[in-house]
Write a protein that holds these residues in place. Sequence first.
Motif, PDB file in Angstrom:
ATOM      1  N   GLU A 144      39.769  47.319  42.224  1.00  0.00           N
ATOM      2  CA  GLU A 144      39.121  46.084  41.802  1.00  0.00           C
ATOM      3  C   GLU A 144      39.296  45.876  40.296  1.00  0.00           C
ATOM      4  OE1 GLU A 144      34.993  46.364  42.297  1.00  0.00           O
ATOM      5  OE2 GLU A 144      34.585  44.696  40.962  1.00  0.00           O
TER       6      GLU A 144
ATOM      7  N   THR B   1      32.936  44.408  46.192  1.00  0.00           N
ATOM      8  CA  THR B   1      34.248  44.384  45.542  1.00  0.00           C
ATOM      9  C   THR B   1      34.917  43.029  45.719  1.00  0.00           C
ATOM     10  OG1 THR B   1      34.391  46.688  46.165  1.00  0.00           O
ATOM     11  CG2 THR B   1      36.369  45.684  45.356  1.00  0.00           C
TER      12      THR B   1
ATOM     13  N   ILE C 223      36.562  40.151  43.055  1.00  0.00           N
ATOM     14  CA  ILE C 223      37.982  39.799  43.129  1.00  0.00           C
ATOM     15  C   ILE C 223      38.139  38.302  43.382  1.00  0.00           C
ATOM     16  CG2 ILE C 223      40.038  40.106  44.536  1.00  0.00           C
ATOM     17  CD1 ILE C 223      39.420  42.993  44.693  1.00  0.00           C
TER      18      ILE C 223
END
Lengths: 182, 111
Positions: free
Chosen positions: A150, B75, B79
């Motif tokens: 990430e 996550t 993103i």
Amino acid sequence: MFELYILLLFMILGAIIAVEIKDLLSSVIAVGAVGLGLSVAFLILKAPDLAITQLAVEILCLIILIRATIRRDIPTLNRRKEVVGSIIVLLFIGGFLFFAYLALKDLPSFGHPIMRVSQNYLAEGLRKTGATNLVASVILDFRAYDTLGEATVLFTAVIGVLAVLRRIGRKKVDEVVKEEDE
Amino acid sequence: MIYLMCFILFSIGIYCILVKKNLIKIIIGIGIAGYAVNLFFILVGYRAQGRAPILAQDQVIQNMVDPLPQALILTNIVIGLAVTVLIVAIAIRIYEKYGTFDITKIRRLRG
């Protein structure tokens, strides 16, 4: 889970408004309403970390999208709609929803997850990592490489934005034309 | 049933991506589809009458919800923000060069 249905209905309505409204700024604000509704939905679904993250990310996203739309005074596009394309897309979406409905029967029903892997995390998370928040123990310990990836994606995105929006080192318009003549 | 509503939200995003001709509208469609996918993962991991996966000192909690999809979606949200920022930067650059967000006009302008 009555409130969850109401919240999802609100999100669907907000999304339809965001898609169909003419004015771009209103559209961006409607999608912000959808994101904040998603944050509340995460809170109801017992995911407080996600709710906080979604709230922060949504506000950042709104600021960036407003930066992209404001002071552009874009004329609303008044061209006639392409009816055939819309009908084909709607048919495709109808087929997608039909097959999704067929496939959803094989999933575990709502409220009864399988949890074959995470049973282990729940039982041994505290002893192995020492974190009381089990989500943090998963992202920072059991699956730390995900977080590394990430960070890599974030870094790549920042580099990409800097490369796309840079002022220095960009070729002037005349130079580009000259090169093409040669 | 609630899964199906989530899929409807996803289809609205897909419709927006495929039909609309404005770059900002396409970015919004991508965002809506992303929201639907995030919500679907959390819905799959929910347990009826569950509790948040945070341990307490003085009590033993038996019915925690699944922490694994929550970690993955945490996550994914970040993103998604990075991807949105990158697309918006490219859209602003296209607007500087061509002076429009309309993808049919950009295609005509040797885009």
